[in-house]
Write an enzyme that holds these catalytic residues in place. Sequence first.
Site, PDB file in Angstrom:
ATOM      1  CB  SER A  23      56.004  33.144  75.909  1.00 18.48           C
ATOM      2  OG  SER A  23      55.736  32.135  76.856  1.00 18.48           O
ATOM      3  CG  HIS A  60      50.227  31.132  75.711  1.00 14.24           C
ATOM      4  ND1 HIS A  60      50.489  30.409  76.847  1.00 14.24           N
ATOM      5  CD2 HIS A  60      51.404  31.185  75.029  1.00 14.24           C
ATOM      6  CE1 HIS A  60      51.762  30.047  76.848  1.00 14.24           C
ATOM      7  NE2 HIS A  60      52.329  30.504  75.764  1.00 14.24           N
ATOM      8  CD  GLU A 103      50.890  30.138  81.406  1.00 18.00           C
ATOM      9  OE1 GLU A 103      51.050  29.522  82.482  1.00 18.00           O
ATOM     10  OE2 GLU A 103      51.655  30.033  80.438  1.00 18.00           O
ATOM     11  CD  GLU A 107      55.607  30.535  85.121  1.00 20.52           C
ATOM     12  OE1 GLU A 107      54.676  29.887  85.643  1.00 20.52           O
ATOM     13  OE2 GLU A 107      55.999  30.319  83.973  1.00 20.52           O
ATOM     14  CG  ASP A 167      59.056  29.925  82.248  1.00 19.40           C
ATOM     15  OD1 ASP A 167      59.939  29.179  81.835  1.00 19.40           O
ATOM     16  OD2 ASP A 167      57.997  30.136  81.601  1.00 19.40           O
ATOM     17  CE  LYS A 192      57.678  26.473  80.503  1.00 24.35           C
ATOM     18  NZ  LYS A 192      57.755  27.881  80.005  1.00 24.35           N
ATOM     19  CG  HIS A 208      51.922  22.811  80.083  1.00 26.15           C
ATOM     20  ND1 HIS A 208      50.679  23.030  79.550  1.00 26.15           N
ATOM     21  CD2 HIS A 208      52.201  23.945  80.801  1.00 26.15           C
ATOM     22  CE1 HIS A 208      50.229  24.224  79.910  1.00 26.15           C
ATOM     23  NE2 HIS A 208      51.127  24.785  80.672  1.00 26.15           N
ATOM     24  CB  SER A 216      52.187  27.304  74.735  1.00 22.31           C
ATOM     25  OG  SER A 216      53.359  27.664  74.050  1.00 22.31           O
ATOM     26  CE  LYS A 221      53.148  27.318  83.391  1.00 26.93           C
ATOM     27  NZ  LYS A 221      53.496  28.738  83.182  1.00 26.93           N
TER      28      LYS A 221
HETATM   29  P1  PGA Z   1      55.521  28.649  76.600  1.00 26.81           P
HETATM   30  O1  PGA Z   1      54.597  29.152  77.798  1.00 26.81           O
HETATM   31  O2  PGA Z   1      55.505  27.173  76.590  1.00 26.81           O
HETATM   32  O3  PGA Z   1      54.847  29.293  75.410  1.00 26.81           O
HETATM   33  O4  PGA Z   1      56.894  29.211  76.861  1.00 26.81           O
HETATM   34  C1  PGA Z   1      54.522  28.523  79.031  1.00 26.81           C
HETATM   35  C2  PGA Z   1      55.065  29.395  80.122  1.00 26.81           C
HETATM   36  O5  PGA Z   1      55.478  30.548  79.879  1.00 26.81           O
HETATM   37  O6  PGA Z   1      55.120  28.974  81.263  1.00 26.81           O
HETATM   38 ZN    ZN Z   2      56.066  31.018  82.041  1.00 23.70          ZN
END
Ligand code: PGA
Ligand code: ZN
Length: 424
Positions: free
Chosen positions: A42, A158, A167, A288, A315, A340, A368, A370, A391
């Site tokens: 995502s 996911h 999540e 989030e 995010d 990230k 992290h 996905s 996370k």
């Molecule tokens: P992604 O999901 O790594 O698929 O972007 C993780 C998140 O949205 O926090």
């Molecule tokens: Zn996210």
Amino acid sequence: MPTIQSLHARQILDSRGTPTVEVDCVLSDGAFGRASVPSGASTGRHEAVELRDSDPKRFGGKGVLKALSHVNAEIFQAVQGKEFDQRAFDATLIALDGTPNKGKLGANATLGASLAFARAMAASRKQPLYLYFQGLASRKAELRMPVPMVLVLEGGKHADDSSDFQEFMVMPVGAPNFSEALRWGDEVYQAIAHVLKKEGLNVNVGFEGAYGPNLGSNGKVMDVILAGIEAAGYRAGKDVVVALDAAASEFFKAGSYRLEREKRTLSSAELIDFYEQWTEQYPIASIEDGLAEDDWEGWKILQKRLGKNVQIVGDDLFVTNVERLKRGIAEKAANSILIKLNQIGTVTETVDAVETARAAGFTAVVSHRSGETEDSSIADLVVGLGTGQIKTGATSRTDRVCKYNQLLRIEEELGSKAKYVSPF
Ligand code: PGA
Ligand code: ZN
């Protein structure tokens, strides 16, 4: 300081069987560093570019041979035989790329090189990686063990046929230290499996190791989580609180938010009402991506309405990008940022995002992706930068657990210096 002797990139597989970049870095003193790069499903529209080959004959177009060649040719040529600190090394990558979004070299190429260099430098100094990361901040933060956001249920992109929100996580905020927090989180994760099985639901896991049953409504997911917390012997709202990642960009369609499970289409204002009601009904401490990545007006209202009591985490909104974060700070659009490394593509820019957040009184949650590998650098990053929250998925599957296990080692090494504090 040692110089760079070699930089070598290879193609490996991530936790989804998708190719990704791994880089080895050797310094003139013999120090060695290896790092690999994660990948999102995502992904935010404003993230740095993940360069893929688009050769349909290999890995369905998802190969990363072009990114490898950028490390092995241009990047290596630019750094070979020279000495750098992390900031100068990353500045070289940024200049060599020359685009605002790593569009030329690929953020998978730059991050692989940047992280491998970080690991080699830490090895050269005979320093644990978390201390190396701590030293990169312009204002050294106190080392901190993070409160884990332990993923228990997943949906959205996911896990097929599951909830609309991506999540559902539990945060053992009442635990005395990280290892106990991990035990509490794991016990809740295991208890939830029993709750689901009793109802005849499947416990197959999604990309990040958590269950993804078809529960019919989003509210039912919350009920299962509360039942799991209770069955494990913890008090919801006291010992353990809940964190959500709605990943709302994924269900934002033609200007509104489509909750397929509930067969409802909501405006931004209605979705905010929905969250407000949920935070009154359930012990939710953190939301989030409650709204889509460009719904700035909505984010401001969400922050205004819930931001006093709830952590509002950007995010896809911020994509670990200092410029987007600065806008969010100025416009009061959130009070927290998800961090990230591969959204921005270098270690230095990631450290800068954390420091910008901290200076504005925002929290920062290291995360992290996905698609993950056995690389556990984010465990060291979160301790070294002292952000206090991580996370990194469920307490199952090695691609997730390797980060938690590294945190157990760090906590053991720090001994009585390992601080664990609830962020709320
Ligand atoms: P992604 O999901 O790594 O698929 O972007 C993780 C998140 O949205 O926090
Ligand atoms: Zn996210």
